[in-house]
Scaffold this motif. Structure first.
Motif, PDB file in Angstrom:
ATOM      1  N   LYS A 190       0.810  -1.221   0.000  1.00 46.28           N
ATOM      2  CA  LYS A 190       0.000   0.000   0.000  1.00 46.28           C
ATOM      3  C   LYS A 190       0.843   1.270   0.000  1.00 46.28           C
ATOM      4  CE  LYS A 190      -3.809  -2.225   2.497  1.00 46.28           C
ATOM      5  NZ  LYS A 190      -4.625  -2.203   3.736  1.00 46.28           N
ATOM      6  N   LYS A 191       2.139   1.138   0.246  1.00 42.69           N
ATOM      7  CA  LYS A 191       2.991   2.317   0.384  1.00 42.69           C
ATOM      8  C   LYS A 191       4.212   2.198  -0.515  1.00 42.69           C
ATOM      9  CE  LYS A 191       1.525   2.800   5.217  1.00 42.69           C
ATOM     10  NZ  LYS A 191       0.908   4.137   5.181  1.00 42.69           N
ATOM     11  N   ILE A 192       4.881   3.339  -0.746  1.00 43.83           N
ATOM     12  CA  ILE A 192       6.065   3.376  -1.598  1.00 43.83           C
ATOM     13  C   ILE A 192       7.177   4.138  -0.884  1.00 43.83           C
ATOM     14  CG2 ILE A 192       7.066   4.174  -3.781  1.00 43.83           C
ATOM     15  CD1 ILE A 192       4.214   4.120  -4.953  1.00 43.83           C
ATOM     16  N   LEU A 193       8.332   3.491  -0.743  1.00 38.35           N
ATOM     17  CA  LEU A 193       9.554   4.164  -0.277  1.00 38.35           C
ATOM     18  C   LEU A 193      10.483   4.281  -1.472  1.00 38.35           C
ATOM     19  CD1 LEU A 193      11.480   5.346   1.806  1.00 38.35           C
ATOM     20  CD2 LEU A 193      12.190   3.014   2.391  1.00 38.35           C
ATOM     21  N   PHE A 194      10.758   5.506  -1.876  1.00 37.77           N
ATOM     22  CA  PHE A 194      11.527   5.786  -3.090  1.00 37.77           C
ATOM     23  C   PHE A 194      12.867   6.371  -2.668  1.00 37.77           C
ATOM     24  CE2 PHE A 194      10.585   7.140  -7.704  1.00 37.77           C
ATOM     25  CZ  PHE A 194      11.916   7.067  -8.058  1.00 37.77           C
ATOM     26  N   ILE A 195      13.933   5.576  -2.793  1.00 38.39           N
ATOM     27  CA  ILE A 195      15.265   6.003  -2.367  1.00 38.39           C
ATOM     28  C   ILE A 195      16.112   6.337  -3.593  1.00 38.39           C
ATOM     29  CG2 ILE A 195      17.375   5.366  -1.141  1.00 38.39           C
ATOM     30  CD1 ILE A 195      15.696   3.431   0.524  1.00 38.39           C
ATOM     31  N   VAL A 196      16.605   7.564  -3.638  1.00 40.87           N
ATOM     32  CA  VAL A 196      17.491   8.000  -4.713  1.00 40.87           C
ATOM     33  C   VAL A 196      18.904   8.108  -4.160  1.00 40.87           C
ATOM     34  CG1 VAL A 196      18.020   9.806  -6.385  1.00 40.87           C
ATOM     35  CG2 VAL A 196      15.631   9.254  -5.865  1.00 40.87           C
ATOM     36  N   LEU A 197      19.768   7.195  -4.620  1.00 38.62           N
ATOM     37  CA  LEU A 197      21.184   7.254  -4.272  1.00 38.62           C
ATOM     38  C   LEU A 197      21.842   8.184  -5.297  1.00 38.62           C
ATOM     39  CD1 LEU A 197      21.751   3.457  -3.533  1.00 38.62           C
ATOM     40  CD2 LEU A 197      21.285   5.292  -1.897  1.00 38.62           C
ATOM     41  N   ASP A 198      21.925   9.420  -4.939  1.00 37.38           N
ATOM     42  CA  ASP A 198      22.292  10.487  -5.863  1.00 37.38           C
ATOM     43  C   ASP A 198      23.666  10.240  -6.481  1.00 37.38           C
ATOM     44  OD1 ASP A 198      22.815  13.157  -6.984  1.00 37.38           O
ATOM     45  OD2 ASP A 198      21.156  13.794  -5.707  1.00 37.38           O
ATOM     46  N   THR A 224       5.120  -2.439   1.799  1.00 40.87           N
ATOM     47  CA  THR A 224       5.771  -1.298   1.154  1.00 40.87           C
ATOM     48  C   THR A 224       6.564  -1.740  -0.066  1.00 40.87           C
ATOM     49  OG1 THR A 224       6.000  -0.187   3.304  1.00 40.87           O
ATOM     50  CG2 THR A 224       7.372   0.619   1.505  1.00 40.87           C
ATOM     51  N   ILE A 225       6.378  -1.024  -1.157  1.00 39.66           N
ATOM     52  CA  ILE A 225       7.219  -1.176  -2.331  1.00 39.66           C
ATOM     53  C   ILE A 225       8.460  -0.306  -2.126  1.00 39.66           C
ATOM     54  CG2 ILE A 225       7.433  -0.708  -4.803  1.00 39.66           C
ATOM     55  CD1 ILE A 225       5.693  -3.128  -4.168  1.00 39.66           C
ATOM     56  N   ILE A 226       9.626  -0.916  -2.203  1.00 36.13           N
ATOM     57  CA  ILE A 226      10.879  -0.182  -2.083  1.00 36.13           C
ATOM     58  C   ILE A 226      11.493  -0.014  -3.468  1.00 36.13           C
ATOM     59  CG2 ILE A 226      13.221  -0.182  -1.132  1.00 36.13           C
ATOM     60  CD1 ILE A 226      12.175  -1.900   1.170  1.00 36.13           C
ATOM     61  N   ILE A 227      11.766   1.222  -3.836  1.00 31.30           N
ATOM     62  CA  ILE A 227      12.468   1.528  -5.079  1.00 31.30           C
ATOM     63  C   ILE A 227      13.830   2.105  -4.705  1.00 31.30           C
ATOM     64  CG2 ILE A 227      12.488   2.916  -7.188  1.00 31.30           C
ATOM     65  CD1 ILE A 227       9.447   3.134  -6.941  1.00 31.30           C
ATOM     66  N   ILE A 251      13.215  -2.760  -7.697  1.00 24.21           N
ATOM     67  CA  ILE A 251      11.901  -2.630  -7.071  1.00 24.21           C
ATOM     68  C   ILE A 251      11.663  -3.901  -6.277  1.00 24.21           C
ATOM     69  CG2 ILE A 251       9.432  -2.281  -7.399  1.00 24.21           C
ATOM     70  CD1 ILE A 251      10.039  -1.051 -10.112  1.00 24.21           C
ATOM     71  N   ARG A 252      11.370  -3.740  -5.005  1.00 26.08           N
ATOM     72  CA  ARG A 252      11.203  -4.900  -4.134  1.00 26.08           C
ATOM     73  C   ARG A 252       9.969  -4.711  -3.262  1.00 26.08           C
ATOM     74  NH1 ARG A 252      11.657  -5.692   1.844  1.00 26.08           N
ATOM     75  NH2 ARG A 252      12.801  -7.632   2.190  1.00 26.08           N
ATOM     76  N   ILE A 304       4.914   2.362 -12.608  1.00 27.11           N
ATOM     77  CA  ILE A 304       5.093   0.935 -12.315  1.00 27.11           C
ATOM     78  C   ILE A 304       4.809   0.664 -10.841  1.00 27.11           C
ATOM     79  CG2 ILE A 304       6.805  -0.916 -12.159  1.00 27.11           C
ATOM     80  CD1 ILE A 304       8.155   0.324 -14.660  1.00 27.11           C
ATOM     81  N   ALA A 305       5.340   1.529  -9.974  1.00 30.54           N
ATOM     82  CA  ALA A 305       5.103   1.363  -8.537  1.00 30.54           C
ATOM     83  C   ALA A 305       3.639   1.571  -8.180  1.00 30.54           C
ATOM     84  CB  ALA A 305       5.987   2.339  -7.756  1.00 30.54           C
ATOM     85  N   LEU A 306       2.994   2.533  -8.821  1.00 28.86           N
ATOM     86  CA  LEU A 306       1.572   2.780  -8.556  1.00 28.86           C
ATOM     87  C   LEU A 306       0.730   1.557  -8.909  1.00 28.86           C
ATOM     88  CD1 LEU A 306       1.291   6.432  -9.904  1.00 28.86           C
ATOM     89  CD2 LEU A 306       1.028   5.727  -7.523  1.00 28.86           C
ATOM     90  N   ASP A 307       1.089   0.899  -9.997  1.00 27.32           N
ATOM     91  CA  ASP A 307       0.354  -0.311 -10.366  1.00 27.32           C
ATOM     92  C   ASP A 307       0.540  -1.399  -9.312  1.00 27.32           C
ATOM     93  OD1 ASP A 307      -1.156  -1.963 -12.311  1.00 27.32           O
ATOM     94  OD2 ASP A 307       0.734  -3.063 -12.456  1.00 27.32           O
ATOM     95  N   LEU A 308       1.757  -1.486  -8.745  1.00 23.84           N
ATOM     96  CA  LEU A 308       2.021  -2.516  -7.747  1.00 23.84           C
ATOM     97  C   LEU A 308       1.256  -2.286  -6.448  1.00 23.84           C
ATOM     98  CD1 LEU A 308       5.848  -2.946  -8.373  1.00 23.84           C
ATOM     99  CD2 LEU A 308       4.103  -4.708  -8.687  1.00 23.84           C
ATOM    100  N   ILE A 309       0.886  -1.044  -6.156  1.00 24.18           N
ATOM    101  CA  ILE A 309       0.064  -0.784  -4.960  1.00 24.18           C
ATOM    102  C   ILE A 309      -1.409  -0.588  -5.329  1.00 24.18           C
ATOM    103  CG2 ILE A 309       2.031   0.182  -3.684  1.00 24.18           C
ATOM    104  CD1 ILE A 309       0.773   2.974  -4.128  1.00 24.18           C
ATOM    105  N   ASN A 310      -1.748  -0.996  -6.556  1.00 27.76           N
ATOM    106  CA  ASN A 310      -3.129  -0.979  -7.023  1.00 27.76           C
ATOM    107  C   ASN A 310      -3.726   0.428  -7.069  1.00 27.76           C
ATOM    108  OD1 ASN A 310      -5.218  -2.520  -8.109  1.00 27.76           O
ATOM    109  ND2 ASN A 310      -6.314  -2.680  -6.160  1.00 27.76           N
TER     110      ASN A 310
END
Length: 411
Positions: A4-12, A338-341, A364-365, A398-404
């Motif tokens: 239901k949630k998304i954690l989006f990590i950007v390793l700059d 949580t979907i982790i990107i 994506i996990r 893609i992540a939005l689809d995974l959390i419906n």
């Protein structure tokens, strides 16, 4: 189960090119990073052109794309976003600049474009804000410190244009440039004159400031000139929550990323001790992100230290920073629902000390993800993953689809 949630990590700036000194590997591929590798093994991987193949992304355009805002539509320049990130209230039509504190020699040459990567410039910025007098132009000036040597300048008033050049020569050992109009027009002439007057007055203020006099006595680079670039006009952004039906937050030390988040309606979460450099409080960021996910649907977290090493051309330092960050991500392994990107915003190869168009690795996990055979998180391994090669604007859908949360196209 559906997350239901998304954690989006950007390793700059995490991605790199093969380094001869690393036996043809990259800092990422040669680093010991069991946590990142485990996340890759438990998910699906690929490589990503943040903007498009062959296009070198800026951090600004890259993060807009990663958040699903087409930079060709929304981007007007980095300056306004930096301004928002430093806390300046940017209204549509205001002109913003990103700035560096730099070091000018007594002979008038730029000898350090980052003033020794100075930190804690609040007193210098306050002196500029209080000492600048541009009343004869009828323009309101706001100047604020950003992270480290960075700062931001905003101009508000009639008859202004963002079509002016920079005074940053982009190299050392030469004089700063004069700011000039980029097209013919009264607004452009007027804005260039305002900017040159700002540089003139602020330089005098900085040369005379006790902090800089003390730095010079200690053998440190004084922050005695402001280099301005990235002029842009503040625009309008569709709010993130309206666009995606998700609540969210942004965690970042970089004022640019904070500004992008705020511009789209993602509040910035303060974390003590974060600097955007090698010494940043990464553990605090991770803890704050996990806490935010208790009440928010989406968290964007930017970790910047590797990018700094890439710009400085220090591949071993970049590798060491990755190895420092990796164990601090271990708590993410137990994150549920949580979907982790995890990805980069661009490559910053140590060999060229700048951004490049090389695609970045992405993983994506989470629940519902089709796992592939990739077991290592790096540029070479992820290129063989099930995601294939995607664009930055593809990632969040893609992540939005995974959390419906994705809407059907058609009947």
């Amino acid at each position: 189960m559906t997350a239901k949630k998304i954690l989006f990590i950007v390793l700059d700036g995490i991605s790199d090119r093969p380094c001869p000194a690393l036996r043809g590997g990259t800092p990422l591929s040669m680093a010991k990073k069991p946590v990142l590798d485990k996340l890759a093994a438990e998910g699906i991987c690929g490589i990503m052109d943040t903007i498009a193949p062959g296009i070198r992304p800026g951090s600004d355009t890259a993060h807009l794309a990663l958040l699903g805002y087409d930079p060709y539509k929304y981007y007007t320049g980095r300056g306004p976003l930096e301004c928002v990130g430093t806390g300046i209230d940017m209204k549509a039509g205001m002109i913003g600049f990103r700035c560096n504190y730099a070091t000018l020699s007594p002979e008038g040459m730029v000898i350090d474009r980052r003033a020794g990567r100075i930190h804690d410039t609040e007193a210098l910025s306050k002196a500029i804000q209080e000492g600048i007098d541009l009343l004869k132009f009828g323009v309101r000036v706001t100047f604020r410190s950003g992270a480290g040597h960075r700062a931001a300048l905003a101009l508000e008033g009639e008859g202004l244009s963002h079509c002016v050049s920079s005074n940053d020569p982009k190299k050392e050992g030469v004089a700063p440039l004069k700011i000039t109009p980029l097209r013919k027009g009264k607004k452009e002439d007027r804005t260039a004159a305002i900017c040159n007057e700002f540089v003139k007055q602020s330089t005098k203020i900085l040369f005379d400031h006790p902090i800089n006099q003390a730095r010079a006595e200690q053998g440190l680079a004084p922050a005695n000139i402001v280099l301005m670039r990235g002029a842009g006009e503040m625009g309008d952004f569709e709010p993130f929550q309206k666009k995606y039906e998700l609540s969210g937050s942004v965690i970042s030390a970089a004022s640019l990323i904070t500004g992008i988040g705020k511009a789209v309606g993602l509040p910035h979460i303060e974390v003590p001790g974060i600097t955007g450099s090698q010494n940043s409080n990464i553990a605090g960021k991770v803890t704050a992100a996990i806490k935010e996910l208790e009440t928010k649907d989406f968290v964007l977290m930017n970790i910047k230290g590797a990018d700094e090493s890439g710009h400085d051309g220090i591949h071993e330092q970049k590798k060491a920073f990755i190895e420092k960050v990796d164990p601090l991500l271990e708590s993410l392994l137990g994150l549920k629902d949580t979907i982790i990107i995890i990805t980069g915003d661009h490559s910053t190869p140590s060999c060229i000390k700048d951004h490049s168009a090389d695609p970045v690795p992405v993983l994506i996990r989470g629940e519902g993800v089709r796992m592939d055979d990739v077991v290592r998180y790096d540029e070479f391994s992820c290129a063989k993953g099930g995601l294939g090669r995607i664009r930055g604007v593809d990632l969040l859908p893609i992540a939005l689809d995974l959390i419906n949360k994705s809407h059907k196209f058609g009947a």
